[in-house]
Enzyme design. Structure first.
Site, mmCIF file in Angstrom:
data_model
loop_
_atom_site.group_PDB
_atom_site.id
_atom_site.type_symbol
_atom_site.label_atom_id
_atom_site.label_comp_id
_atom_site.label_asym_id
_atom_site.label_seq_id
_atom_site.Cartn_x
_atom_site.Cartn_y
_atom_site.Cartn_z
ATOM 1 N N CYS B 83 0.303 -0.358 0.203
ATOM 2 C CA CYS B 83 -0.039 -0.223 -0.177
ATOM 3 C C CYS B 83 0.923 1.589 0.187
ATOM 4 O O CYS B 83 0.071 2.619 -0.331
ATOM 5 C CB CYS B 83 -0.967 -0.493 1.169
ATOM 6 S SG CYS B 83 -1.358 -1.826 1.864
ATOM 7 N N CYS B 211 -12.799 0.223 8.958
ATOM 8 C CA CYS B 211 -12.694 -0.095 7.570
ATOM 9 C C CYS B 211 -12.716 1.085 6.200
ATOM 10 O O CYS B 211 -13.821 1.112 6.004
ATOM 11 C CB CYS B 211 -13.297 -1.635 7.231
ATOM 12 S SG CYS B 211 -13.170 -2.503 8.536
ATOM 13 N N HIS B 337 -8.642 3.383 -0.652
ATOM 14 C CA HIS B 337 -7.579 3.425 -1.092
ATOM 15 C C HIS B 337 -7.521 1.793 -2.399
ATOM 16 O O HIS B 337 -7.111 0.986 -1.686
ATOM 17 C CB HIS B 337 -7.496 2.119 0.858
ATOM 18 C CG HIS B 337 -6.093 1.617 1.015
ATOM 19 N ND1 HIS B 337 -4.987 2.319 0.392
ATOM 20 C CD2 HIS B 337 -6.078 0.893 1.092
ATOM 21 C CE1 HIS B 337 -3.951 1.114 1.030
ATOM 22 N NE2 HIS B 337 -4.346 1.078 1.456
#
Ligand SMILES: [Zn+2]
Lengths: 145, 388
Positions: B83, B211, B337
């Site tokens: 990430c 989340c 994300h």
């Protein structure tokens, strides 16, 4: 043709609900699990203890390891109870993953199914026990000490 | 050797199910960046393509992208640190420029998480950890971060309610960020409302609302040496400090569970290189893949003392008007994300803030900004400090 197939030591495919590794130099870990023992490895040259066990010592650049048993109790560092699971683990739900601190090393695994969640607390003493899964695979779980 | 500046930033909208191929997705972020930089592809000496390859069907996407974006015959290569891939891309671009090897380098991040089916994605999720020793227990990213949350709660008395406040903040800004995948508001009450999906448990003590949102997206950052940056750009943003660190992938190899050592170490390096402290940061982007990750970032970066992150969010100090605004673009939680694109998007937000071009999200007159970008469960950490 007709050649005898070379035997592959893939014992590690028995580890966990779904194993993603079959061939490793620490395959004896599985034999110990079958005998009810959870083992760490220790470098004979420098004395470092490794969990998870490993074949090689980065400090000495040697592969002179011996097996030592994970024994006694560790303190629960943390845990989490899962309500969702990756593919292949759905039948195990719900289950809790956790980490125990034995001082010289730590062990990552699952909390035994029978331990009620209200009895689980960070800091409590637990022990690591070899475990056979319903699908015949092997792992280890943490029980109240 | 002179300074290294950022002369262009861009990103695609972060969306669910991008209606195009990965090269087309990359084009969206690249186009915005090139229009921002107002340069031509001939001005770019090399490109770095940043992504987590397990989501791609295309092998070695770098060559495909370079051709599609008009960046051949210049060198191109692929870079991966989960990430934090595009922050590691910025670090690499900095060194390529600082060394004098290249004058101008493009850092292109992307992820099309919908490229593979959700079953394939679930299967890859299970392999996101140490596949030999931990994945066989059925681990997932949320469960690992949940273990950090549990340890933080046990050590400091942090509560699930404290974490919910971080999501409420993210959604406040996600609503005004037209690039965000999640544009709806989130209230504190939703976390205790069984009718709201936000309250559903995922991995205790984390709930759905804790989340981040998966998304498809791309980002692009163009880095140049001082001479070129001044020639091309009216408002270059300078790279003042960079830090990066790694740790054991498996939890037994770690000692800290109430914070991320990689963030502490990368932060210290970046502060030292920039010659600044946490107090000098006017605006920050932190890697809030989960609410607990933002809470730990407050503490690991020195915005709050260990255990006092909850006071920062309770007093709204990390809101736009607060003393240290954090993720005022919606963060990973609401903006989304898309793994390889995330760092570039964070850098874009800080660059726009420092130029005073962040629109409704603009904080008041920031001079120094910080980007905290984490790969995996605290496996890789990058901190970048940027200034006007
Ligand atoms: Zn040794």
């Amino acid at each position: 043709m007709g050649k005898k197939k070379k035997e592959v030591d893939d014992r590690f495919k028995k580890f966990g609900t779904v194993s993603f590794t079959s061939i490793t130099k620490v395959n004896d870990f599985i034999d110990y699990l079958e005998k009810g023992k959870v083992m760490a490895s220790k470098c004979k040259d420098c004395g470092l203890v490794f969990f998870p066990p490993r074949a090689d010592c980065y400090q000495c650049l040697t592969s002179n390891m011996e097996w030592i048993e994970v024994s006694g109790t560790g303190k629960l560092v943390s845990y989490s109870k899962l309500e969702f699971a990756p593919v292949g683990f759905g039948d195990d739900l719900p289950y809790a993953i956790a980490l125990l601190d034995y001082g010289d090393y730590k062990v990552f695994g699952r909390i035994a199914d029978g331990v009620p969640e209200e009895e689980i607390a960070v800091g409590m003493d637990m022990k690591t026990v070899a475990n056979e899964l319903p699908n015949g695979q092997l792992n280890y779980v943490f029980q109240k000490a | 050797m002179g300074k290294v500046g950022i002369i262009g930033v861009g990103q695609s909208a972060f969306v669910r199910g991008y209606p195009g191929s990965i090269r087309e997705l990359a084009f969206d972020g690249f186009k915005e960046c090139m229009q921002d930089a107002a340069i031509t592809t001939k001005d770019i000496d090399a490109s770095i393509i940043c992504s987590a390859p397990e989501y791609d069907k295309q092998r070695s996407a770098a060559g495909v992208f370079a051709e599609y974006l008009g960046l051949v015959p210049q060198p191109t290569f692929y870079l991966e640190s989960l990430c934090s891939s595009s922050s590691m891309g910025l670090r690499t671009a900095y060194s390529l420029v600082k060394s004098g090897l290249h004058d101008v380098v493009a850092v292109i991040g992307f992820q099309k998480m919908s490229e593979i089916s959700s079953a394939e994605s679930q299967e890859r999720m299970g392999r996101g950890a140490d596949i030999q020793w931990e994945s066989p227990f059925g681990t997932m990213m949320p469960a690992y971060y949940a273990m950090y949350a549990r340890a933080h709660m046990a050590a400091y008395g942090t509560t699930p309610d404290d974490l919910a406040l971080i999501r409420v903040k993210a959604a406040t800004y996600g609503q005004i960020n037209e690039k965000a995948v999640y544009r709806k508001g989130v209230t504190f009450e939703m976390f205790s409302d069984p009718e709201s999906p936000m309250s559903n448990p995922v991995a205790s003590p984390l709930r759905v609302g804790d989340c981040c949102a998966n998304a498809d997206g791309s980002s692009c950052v163009i880095v140049a040496n001082e001479e070129k940056a001044k020639a091309f750009c009216k408002k270059p943003v300078w790279i003042l400090g960079l830090g990066a660190a790694s740790t054991a992938v498996n939890l037994p190899g770690r000692d800290l569970f109430t914070g991320l050592t990689v963030a502490q170490q990368a932060g210290e390096q970046a502060y030292r290189m920039a010659g600044v402290t946490a107090k000098d940061i006017d605006v920050a982007e932190v890697h809030d893949c989960f609410t607990i990750a933002e809470m730990m970032a407050y503490e690991n970066l020195g915005f709050a003392k260990p255990g006092e992150g909850k006071e920062l969010i309770k007093s709204k100090e990390t809101y736009k008007e607060g003393s240290i605004p954090v993720n005022v673009d919606g963060g990973l939680l609401s903006k989304g994300h898309p793994i390889g694109a995330t760092g570039g998007s964070q850098i874009r937000t800080i660059v726009l803030q420092l130029r005073g071009e962040a629109g409704e999200m603009q904080v008041k007159d920031p001079e120094i900004g910080l980007v905290h970008n984490i790969g995996g469960v605290g496996l890789y950490g990058n901190v970048s400090i940027l200034g006007r």
